[in-house]
Design a protein around this motif. Structure first.
Motif, mmCIF file in Angstrom:
data_model
loop_
_atom_site.group_PDB
_atom_site.id
_atom_site.type_symbol
_atom_site.label_atom_id
_atom_site.label_comp_id
_atom_site.label_asym_id
_atom_site.label_seq_id
_atom_site.Cartn_x
_atom_site.Cartn_y
_atom_site.Cartn_z
ATOM 1 N N MET A 101 -10.248 3.493 3.613
ATOM 2 C CA MET A 101 -9.752 4.349 2.606
ATOM 3 C C MET A 101 -8.453 4.564 2.314
ATOM 4 S SD MET A 101 -13.229 4.685 1.689
ATOM 5 C CE MET A 101 -13.060 6.294 0.753
ATOM 6 N N MET A 102 -7.973 5.431 1.307
ATOM 7 C CA MET A 102 -6.772 6.195 1.228
ATOM 8 C C MET A 102 -7.113 7.347 0.949
ATOM 9 S SD MET A 102 -3.695 6.089 0.704
ATOM 10 C CE MET A 102 -3.009 4.482 0.901
ATOM 11 N N VAL A 103 -6.226 8.159 1.316
ATOM 12 C CA VAL A 103 -6.481 9.725 1.516
ATOM 13 C C VAL A 103 -4.994 10.228 1.414
ATOM 14 C CG1 VAL A 103 -7.510 11.757 2.385
ATOM 15 C CG2 VAL A 103 -8.642 9.341 3.131
ATOM 16 N N LEU A 104 -4.930 11.476 0.903
ATOM 17 C CA LEU A 104 -3.809 12.247 0.775
ATOM 18 C C LEU A 104 -3.875 13.624 1.156
ATOM 19 C CD1 LEU A 104 -3.200 9.819 -1.174
ATOM 20 C CD2 LEU A 104 -1.608 11.459 -2.510
ATOM 21 N N GLN A 105 -3.136 14.257 1.863
ATOM 22 C CA GLN A 105 -3.422 15.667 2.254
ATOM 23 C C GLN A 105 -2.149 16.456 1.983
ATOM 24 O OE1 GLN A 105 -6.086 14.695 6.414
ATOM 25 N NE2 GLN A 105 -4.035 15.741 6.494
ATOM 26 N N GLU A 150 -12.141 -3.828 8.790
ATOM 27 C CA GLU A 150 -12.702 -3.207 7.612
ATOM 28 C C GLU A 150 -13.032 -3.823 6.311
ATOM 29 O OE1 GLU A 150 -14.087 -0.079 8.605
ATOM 30 O OE2 GLU A 150 -13.535 -0.517 10.417
ATOM 31 N N PRO A 151 -13.880 -3.405 5.624
ATOM 32 C CA PRO A 151 -14.296 -3.952 4.248
ATOM 33 C C PRO A 151 -12.875 -3.942 3.254
ATOM 34 C CG PRO A 151 -15.954 -2.480 4.708
ATOM 35 C CD PRO A 151 -14.760 -2.234 5.914
ATOM 36 N N ASN A 161 0.834 -1.292 0.059
ATOM 37 C CA ASN A 161 -0.169 -0.122 0.077
ATOM 38 C C ASN A 161 0.761 1.136 -0.111
ATOM 39 O OD1 ASN A 161 0.262 1.166 2.957
ATOM 40 N ND2 ASN A 161 -0.281 -1.252 3.170
ATOM 41 N N ALA A 162 0.330 2.365 -0.398
ATOM 42 C CA ALA A 162 1.262 3.442 -0.434
ATOM 43 C C ALA A 162 1.640 3.953 0.909
ATOM 44 C CB ALA A 162 0.298 4.658 -1.230
ATOM 45 N N GLY A 163 1.099 3.952 1.919
ATOM 46 C CA GLY A 163 1.558 4.277 3.332
ATOM 47 C C GLY A 163 2.936 3.650 3.361
ATOM 48 N N GLU A 201 -10.462 7.546 -1.814
ATOM 49 C CA GLU A 201 -11.066 6.101 -2.602
ATOM 50 C C GLU A 201 -10.662 4.654 -1.574
ATOM 51 O OE1 GLU A 201 -8.698 5.852 -5.868
ATOM 52 O OE2 GLU A 201 -7.231 4.600 -4.929
ATOM 53 N N PRO A 202 -11.600 3.819 -2.108
ATOM 54 C CA PRO A 202 -11.218 2.648 -1.135
ATOM 55 C C PRO A 202 -9.883 2.160 -1.267
ATOM 56 C CG PRO A 202 -13.418 2.646 -2.257
ATOM 57 C CD PRO A 202 -12.709 3.985 -2.867
#
Length: 417
Positions: A334-338, A389-390, A229-231, A349-350
């Protein structure tokens, strides 16, 4: 562990018999009669338990148990005082001391345990009940590579070193380490954008679009799971860059040092900082200050502790590997960027859409991974509980056919107690 001199006559005879079997198997391997996988298959005992130890009834499908016990609800419950970085830190940490490899075919391709290889003794597939939301009736599952110990008990093999030595960053052998090194100034290789170097085989991720040496490639590190995953990729990058910062600093104050001395000392400093973070910052949040003190693994406020024992077996126990999977309930859906102003730089996005993808790592001219870490440090962590989580319980590693897996079911199948 019992020394050879303390074994009873019966134990010594049993041990000698087992050693004889091992030597014969090894001779067959060296002569070419057995492949690596063939050797490992021979070095095993028993099949996994499929019936209740009390009633002798067949155990339910792990997928059924997962849906009843581990399926999360519509709303994601969150921790009140922990950021999502606690999960990312935990994942990287687990990759530093554990890597369980599954049996494969002799050519290293995965076993098709729901298809051509279903009769293989190392297959232990998971049945999916009728009416399940998964687009399949069977989840392929290959057993962990293993050997038997002196008591004839099957023990899993660990692909990592068991130590907190950043082997997932530097590699577990010299060849892997050399591929990552620049061999100049003690530094590690980087891309033209100062990110992780490219995996020229593109074996660690699924590329979308054409290869680009700066903005579209599979990042490479010391562990093949780097792009899960990106993290995780971002966390690898953080420490990868830190090594080079230390190497340059050491070169500045020690201009007479050669590459090897700079590399090893930069590595030593980074590993020391890593161990301090694990024992001084992470573990107290997980197990509590009292447990740290009672087990004497807390860090002294100053100086250092003389607690290292060269005779201690540092091997990770199966129980330890199982217990560390508590962190699976901390994985976000979810995947989120800040961005630098802590504002969303993408539409959330999921998480399942970014497994082994590198688009968010390279986003925004190669700075996407920085936005990932910013969100990871700012967002609340999903609650530590029995719910997954899903993104991991329903749609784990979902492919183009809509077929996915279930992390909870995989955990249960791995350890059917």
């Amino acid at each position: 562990m019992v020394s050879e001199g303390k074994l009873s006559g019966r134990q010594r005879r049993k041990n000698t018999s087992l050693q004889g079997k091992i030597f014969k198997l090894w001779e067959a391997y060296e002569s070419g009669e057995l492949s690596v996988n063939g050797l490992l298959r021979k070095c095993r005992k028993a099949t996994p338990r499929t019936r209740s130890a009390t009633t002798n009834k067949l155990l339910p499908s792990p997928r059924v148990v997962s849906n009843v016990i581990h399926k999360a609800g519509e709303a994601m419950e969150k921790e009140s005082n922990l950021s999502y970085m606690i999960m990312q830190m935990g994942q990287f940490l687990s990759h530093d001391f554990i890597m369980t490899k599954s049996f494969t075919n002799d050519d290293e391709t995965p076993l098709e345990c729901c298809g051509d290889d279903k009769e293989c003794s190392e297959c232990f597939p998971i049945s999916i009940p009728a009416g399940d939301t998964m687009n399949t009736t069977c989840l392929s599952f290959a057993r962990s590579k293993s050997v038997f110990d002196c008591d004839g008990i099957r023990q899993q093999l660990n692909g990592q070193s068991s130590y907190l030595d950043l082997s997932c960053l530097y590699g577990t052998d010299e060849d892997a380490a050399n591929e990552l090194r620049l061999f100049k100034g003690g530094e590690l290789n980087v891309s033209s954008t100062n990110n992780l170097p490219p995996d020229m085989d593109d074996s660690t991720c699924e590329l979308e679009g054409s290869y680009d040496e700066a903005y579209n490639y599979c990042p490479m590190s010391g562990d093949p799971r780097v792009n899960e995953n990106a993290g995780l990729s971002a966390f690898h990058t953080l420490l990868h860059r830190a090594h080079n910062i230390f190497a340059r600093g050491l070169a500045f104050v020690n201009p007479h040092w050669k590459d090897e001395e700079l590399f090893q000392n930069a590595r030593k400093i980074l590993v020391g900082i890593w161990q301090k973070i694990v024992y001084g910052d992470y573990l107290p949040l997980i197990v509590g200050e009292q447990a740290m003190k009672s087990h004497n693994i807390n860090i002294s406020p100053d100086g250092y502790k003389e607690t290292y024992n060269v005779n201690t077996d540092a091997t990770v126990t199966n129980e330890g590997g199982i217990a560390f999977r508590f962190g699976h309930s901390n994985i976000h859906r979810m995947m989120v960027l800040q961005d630098q102003d802590y504002k969303l730089s993408m539409t959330p996005e999921p998480l399942q859409l970014s497994y082994f993808k590198c688009k968010w790592y390279h986003a925004f001219n190669g700075r996407g991974h920085e936005d990932v870490l910013r969100w990871t440090a700012d967002a609340a962590c999903p609650r530590s509980d029995r719910l997954l989580e899903p993104s991991v319980q329903q749609t784990l590693f979902e492919d183009g056919r809509g077929i996915s897996s279930d992390l909870a079911a995989l955990n249960i199948q791995s350890h059917p107690f």
